[in-house]
Design a protein around this motif. Structure first.
Motif, PDB file in Angstrom:
ATOM      1  N   TYR A 282       3.956   1.554  -1.213  1.00 25.29           N
ATOM      2  CA  TYR A 282       4.533   1.679  -2.556  1.00 25.29           C
ATOM      3  C   TYR A 282       3.528   2.303  -3.522  1.00 25.29           C
ATOM      4  O   TYR A 282       3.853   3.194  -4.316  1.00 25.29           O
ATOM      5  CB  TYR A 282       4.969   0.314  -3.087  1.00 25.29           C
ATOM      6  N   ARG A 283       2.303   1.814  -3.464  1.00 29.99           N
ATOM      7  CA  ARG A 283       1.263   2.307  -4.380  1.00 29.99           C
ATOM      8  C   ARG A 283       0.961   3.782  -4.132  1.00 29.99           C
ATOM      9  O   ARG A 283       0.889   4.584  -5.073  1.00 29.99           O
ATOM     10  CB  ARG A 283      -0.010   1.482  -4.191  1.00 29.99           C
ATOM     11  N   ASP A 284       0.817   4.154  -2.853  1.00 28.57           N
ATOM     12  CA  ASP A 284       0.457   5.540  -2.540  1.00 28.57           C
ATOM     13  C   ASP A 284       1.604   6.504  -2.826  1.00 28.57           C
ATOM     14  O   ASP A 284       1.380   7.634  -3.268  1.00 28.57           O
ATOM     15  CB  ASP A 284       0.025   5.647  -1.075  1.00 28.57           C
TER      16      ASP A 284
ATOM     17  N   ALA B  67       3.814   6.127  -5.165  1.00 27.13           N
ATOM     18  CA  ALA B  67       3.836   6.273  -6.623  1.00 27.13           C
ATOM     19  C   ALA B  67       2.767   7.262  -7.083  1.00 27.13           C
ATOM     20  O   ALA B  67       2.996   8.061  -8.003  1.00 27.13           O
ATOM     21  CB  ALA B  67       3.627   4.914  -7.297  1.00 27.13           C
ATOM     22  N   THR B  68       1.591   7.218  -6.431  1.00 24.40           N
ATOM     23  CA  THR B  68       0.527   8.161  -6.770  1.00 24.40           C
ATOM     24  C   THR B  68       0.934   9.589  -6.451  1.00 24.40           C
ATOM     25  O   THR B  68       0.719  10.514  -7.248  1.00 24.40           O
ATOM     26  CB  THR B  68      -0.758   7.809  -5.997  1.00 24.40           C
ATOM     27  N   LEU B  69       1.542   9.802  -5.277  1.00 24.94           N
ATOM     28  CA  LEU B  69       2.002  11.135  -4.892  1.00 24.94           C
ATOM     29  C   LEU B  69       3.056  11.650  -5.867  1.00 24.94           C
ATOM     30  O   LEU B  69       3.027  12.824  -6.284  1.00 24.94           O
ATOM     31  CB  LEU B  69       2.560  11.116  -3.469  1.00 24.94           C
ATOM     32  N   GLN B  70       3.989  10.791  -6.231  1.00 28.36           N
ATOM     33  CA  GLN B  70       5.048  11.207  -7.158  1.00 28.36           C
ATOM     34  C   GLN B  70       4.462  11.556  -8.524  1.00 28.36           C
ATOM     35  O   GLN B  70       4.901  12.517  -9.167  1.00 28.36           O
ATOM     36  CB  GLN B  70       6.099  10.105  -7.284  1.00 28.36           C
ATOM     37  N   ALA B  71       3.449  10.796  -8.959  1.00 27.22           N
ATOM     38  CA  ALA B  71       2.817  11.077 -10.249  1.00 27.22           C
ATOM     39  C   ALA B  71       2.103  12.417 -10.230  1.00 27.22           C
ATOM     40  O   ALA B  71       1.957  13.062 -11.278  1.00 27.22           O
ATOM     41  CB  ALA B  71       1.836   9.960 -10.606  1.00 27.22           C
ATOM     42  N   ARG B  72       1.688  12.858  -9.042  1.00 29.88           N
ATOM     43  CA  ARG B  72       1.017  14.158  -8.911  1.00 29.88           C
ATOM     44  C   ARG B  72       2.002  15.278  -8.593  1.00 29.88           C
ATOM     45  O   ARG B  72       1.625  16.345  -8.164  1.00 29.88           O
ATOM     46  CB  ARG B  72      -0.054  14.063  -7.825  1.00 29.88           C
ATOM     47  N   ARG B  73       3.270  14.974  -8.770  1.00 27.29           N
ATOM     48  CA  ARG B  73       4.357  15.951  -8.618  1.00 27.29           C
ATOM     49  C   ARG B  73       4.553  16.432  -7.173  1.00 27.29           C
ATOM     50  O   ARG B  73       5.068  17.521  -6.937  1.00 27.29           O
ATOM     51  CB  ARG B  73       4.142  17.149  -9.552  1.00 27.29           C
TER      52      ARG B  73
ATOM     53  N   ARG C 262      -9.452  -3.298   0.285  1.00 25.18           N
ATOM     54  CA  ARG C 262      -8.252  -2.453   0.189  1.00 25.18           C
ATOM     55  C   ARG C 262      -6.985  -3.290   0.124  1.00 25.18           C
ATOM     56  O   ARG C 262      -6.063  -2.989  -0.637  1.00 25.18           O
ATOM     57  CB  ARG C 262      -8.173  -1.510   1.390  1.00 25.18           C
TER      58      ARG C 262
ATOM     59  N   THR D 259       0.837  -1.207   0.000  1.00 26.32           N
ATOM     60  CA  THR D 259       0.000   0.000   0.000  1.00 26.32           C
ATOM     61  C   THR D 259       0.868   1.252   0.000  1.00 26.32           C
ATOM     62  O   THR D 259       0.571   2.233  -0.689  1.00 26.32           O
ATOM     63  CB  THR D 259      -0.927  -0.005   1.232  1.00 26.32           C
TER      64      THR D 259
END
Length: 214
Positions: free
Chosen positions: A18-20, A22-28, A126, A16
């Motif tokens: 790792y996934r979150d 990655a999401t934060l990084q994708a949103r800069r 989840r 979880t």
């Protein structure tokens, strides 16, 4: 900070985190690092200020009250907590719209589940954890199932779990009030990159709401 440390503090598993991240990084969001190394948030970063319009406050107030008809105590408590937190940050002119909003929602007709904790189901979704249930169909006939919970559908008159059933080797909907017993298992399942949910969405039909076939 390592993913393992973050997972322990947040009470989730490492996947979880790792996934979150990655999401934060994708949103800069300026989180630096990688799996197996650790992560750092650059100093000086703050979330942008949060404020709501009057219509957004009304939507929050109505939405939180709608949760009360779901027969899900965990979500009901969470909705009350959200309203309390939001009320503390709103200016006086908007606070009344949350604390004493003139919006009323009917209780609905959904039955209260006795054999399953819906918080466990949401956790299983989840964390992709399997569940073992004893299910009674419309005729009262019972069967033991191992299911892969992938979604929940809240209707005014029923709450359904959308899942892959190992017994039937197919998607099934389970009405929560017909679940006699349930156990959250340690075993996990794969979502196959989202294909499992896509398959369920493709198969879902409106008549399954009333049939509750398991």
């Amino acid at each position: 900070m390592t993913a393992a440390t973050l997972a322990e503090r947040l009470e989730v598993n490492v996947r979880t985190v790792y996934r979150d991240i990655a999401t934060l990084q994708a949103r800069r969001i300026p989180v630096e690092g990688a799996a197996g190394i650790g992560y750092v948030l650059r100093r000086g970063f703050d979330l942008p200020p949060l404020m709501f319009t009057a219509d957004e406050v009304d939507a929050i107030a109505v939405g939180a009250r709608l949760v009360r008809r779901l027969r899900d105590p965990g979500l009901q408590d969470a909705a009350d907590s959200v309203l309390s937190k939001i009320a503390t940050i709103l200016p006086d002119r908007l606070r009344t719209g949350v604390v004493s909003a003139p919006f009323f929602v009917s209780d609905g007709d959904a039955a209260t589940p006795q054999g399953i904790d819906l918080s466990d189901v949401r956790y299983a979704i989840r964390e992709t954890r399997k569940m073992r249930i004893t299910y009674a169909d419309a005729r009262g006939q019972r069967s033991n199932r191992t299911i892969w919970p992938i979604a929940m559908a809240y209707y005014v008159d029923a709450t359904l779990i959308g899942a892959w059933c190992e017994l039937r080797l197919d998607y099934r909907h389970f009405r929560v009030e017909r679940i006699v017993t349930s156990t959250l298992l340690d075993a996990t399942f794969s979502t196959d990159g989202g294909k499992l949910v896509e398959g369920w969405l493709a198969r879902r039909a409106i008549e399954e709401v009333d049939s509750g076939a398991g």
